[in-house]
Structures are given as C-alpha cells and as structure tokens.
Design a protein around this motif. Structure first.
Motif, PDB file in Angstrom:
ATOM      1  N   ARG A 160      10.452  -6.846 -10.302  1.00 49.64           N
ATOM      2  CA  ARG A 160      11.030  -5.885  -9.372  1.00 49.64           C
ATOM      3  C   ARG A 160      11.898  -4.846 -10.043  1.00 49.64           C
ATOM      4  NH1 ARG A 160      13.161  -9.949  -4.562  1.00 49.64           N
ATOM      5  NH2 ARG A 160      11.153 -10.933  -4.140  1.00 49.64           N
ATOM      6  N   THR A 161      12.020  -4.920 -11.366  1.00 57.42           N
ATOM      7  CA  THR A 161      12.990  -4.062 -12.044  1.00 57.42           C
ATOM      8  C   THR A 161      12.374  -2.846 -12.723  1.00 57.42           C
ATOM      9  OG1 THR A 161      12.792  -5.394 -14.047  1.00 57.42           O
ATOM     10  CG2 THR A 161      14.504  -6.018 -12.455  1.00 57.42           C
ATOM     11  N   PHE A 162      11.082  -2.652 -12.541  1.00 58.77           N
ATOM     12  CA  PHE A 162      10.396  -1.554 -13.235  1.00 58.77           C
ATOM     13  C   PHE A 162      11.106  -0.233 -13.017  1.00 58.77           C
ATOM     14  CE2 PHE A 162       6.886   0.610 -15.158  1.00 58.77           C
ATOM     15  CZ  PHE A 162       6.693   1.773 -14.429  1.00 58.77           C
ATOM     16  N   SER A 163      11.471   0.084 -11.784  1.00 58.07           N
ATOM     17  CA  SER A 163      12.036   1.394 -11.454  1.00 58.07           C
ATOM     18  C   SER A 163      13.455   1.590 -11.967  1.00 58.07           C
ATOM     19  CB  SER A 163      11.993   1.612  -9.944  1.00 58.07           C
ATOM     20  OG  SER A 163      12.766   0.632  -9.284  1.00 58.07           O
ATOM     21  N   SER A 164      14.047   0.564 -12.535  1.00 59.35           N
ATOM     22  CA  SER A 164      15.441   0.664 -12.986  1.00 59.35           C
ATOM     23  C   SER A 164      15.584   1.027 -14.450  1.00 59.35           C
ATOM     24  CB  SER A 164      16.152  -0.674 -12.751  1.00 59.35           C
ATOM     25  OG  SER A 164      16.188  -0.997 -11.382  1.00 59.35           O
ATOM     26  N   ASP A 208       4.692   5.749 -11.839  1.00 58.16           N
ATOM     27  CA  ASP A 208       4.654   5.583 -10.387  1.00 58.16           C
ATOM     28  C   ASP A 208       5.463   4.338 -10.079  1.00 58.16           C
ATOM     29  OD1 ASP A 208       4.072   5.034  -7.721  1.00 58.16           O
ATOM     30  OD2 ASP A 208       2.016   5.719  -7.897  1.00 58.16           O
ATOM     31  N   ASN A 209       6.698   4.515  -9.683  1.00 59.59           N
ATOM     32  CA  ASN A 209       7.571   3.363  -9.451  1.00 59.59           C
ATOM     33  C   ASN A 209       7.134   2.527  -8.252  1.00 59.59           C
ATOM     34  OD1 ASN A 209       9.123   3.892 -11.690  1.00 59.59           O
ATOM     35  ND2 ASN A 209      10.757   4.920 -10.563  1.00 59.59           N
ATOM     36  N   ALA A 210       6.441   3.134  -7.313  1.00 56.26           N
ATOM     37  CA  ALA A 210       5.949   2.372  -6.166  1.00 56.26           C
ATOM     38  C   ALA A 210       4.844   1.411  -6.578  1.00 56.26           C
ATOM     39  CB  ALA A 210       5.437   3.323  -5.097  1.00 56.26           C
ATOM     40  N   LYS A 211       4.139   1.753  -7.659  1.00 50.30           N
ATOM     41  CA  LYS A 211       3.030   0.911  -8.129  1.00 50.30           C
ATOM     42  C   LYS A 211       3.392   0.141  -9.400  1.00 50.30           C
ATOM     43  CE  LYS A 211      -0.649   3.798  -6.219  1.00 50.30           C
ATOM     44  NZ  LYS A 211      -1.885   4.580  -6.511  1.00 50.30           N
ATOM     45  N   ASN A 212       4.630   0.273  -9.845  1.00 49.57           N
ATOM     46  CA  ASN A 212       5.048  -0.409 -11.089  1.00 49.57           C
ATOM     47  C   ASN A 212       4.111  -0.080 -12.248  1.00 49.57           C
ATOM     48  OD1 ASN A 212       7.123  -1.582  -9.680  1.00 49.57           O
ATOM     49  ND2 ASN A 212       6.667  -3.676 -10.316  1.00 49.57           N
TER      50      ASN A 212
END
Length: 124
Positions: free
Chosen positions: A27-31, A73-77
């Motif tokens: 869950r941390t990809f976008s961070s 693409d943070n929604a798709k990691n």
C-alpha cells in the motif's frame, strides 16, 4: 514486504521502442520515489531515471535524456519507462527500485527495494 516485478523487456532493433513496467505490491507505492537502473555485462549498475512520489518531477541520466520517459500510476501501483530511439548501448538488464524517501535520487544507496530485472537487448 515490498515486491517489485518488471516486465516489457525484449529484443529490439536500433531506433525502436520498448515500454517497461514495474508492478509493486503493498500500500505504500504512492508514498515513495521510484527509479530505474540498468546493468550491462561487466559494468556497474547505473542510474537511468527516477520520479518523485507524486509523479510531478523526474530526473534522467544524460545518456537517456530526450529518449526515455518515466511515469507512474499510483492508482495501479505501477511504474512505466517508455524507451524510444533505442541504441545498442542501451542493452542491459533494467531494474526497478523503490526509494526510502518521497523525493528522487540518482544514488543506488537511496533505494531500499529492488526487482529481479528485465533484459533489454538492442541490435544494431
């Protein structure tokens, strides 16, 4: 545990294009900032490109500037590396990496997690 899986490598003629993808678990990809590195036979692993946590800022190695484009693409990691006008000297194993901070870096030491790599071969 963070897992990074690269795909999209292959054999292409000089002047051609490839798009690499890196799928990240967790869950941390976008961070965190993300990057691509590459390693040719008998050479050190070198920086290719990096992108900050939001995707709003990128940096590139001089050798690929103007030819490669890094997006996420943070929604798709998922991280993408569009490679155009490929040259034989781009031949290498390409590695996706996740940084431990939000802002990009060209230093390998800034990256805590690495994928297994995908082979890119450019024929002349």
């Amino acid at each position: 545990q963070v897992q990074l899986v690269e795909s999209g490598g292959g054999l292409v003629q000089a002047g051609g294009s490839l798009r690499l993808s890196c799928a990240a678990s967790g869950r941390t990809f976008s961070s965190y900032a993300m990057g691509w590195f590459r390693q040719a036979p008998k050479k050190e692993r070198e920086f290719v490109a990096a992108i900050n946590w939001s995707g709003g800022s990128t940096i590139y190695a001089d050798s690929v500037k103007g030819r490669f484009t890094l997006t996420r693409d943070n929604a798709k990691n998922t991280l993408y590396l569009q490679m155009n006008s490929l040259k034989p000297e781009d031949t290498a194993v390409y590695y996706c990496a996740r940084s431990g901070v939000r802002y990009y870096s060209d230093a390998k030491e800034s990256y805590a997690y690495w994928g297994q790599g995908t082979q890119v071969t450019v024929s002349s």
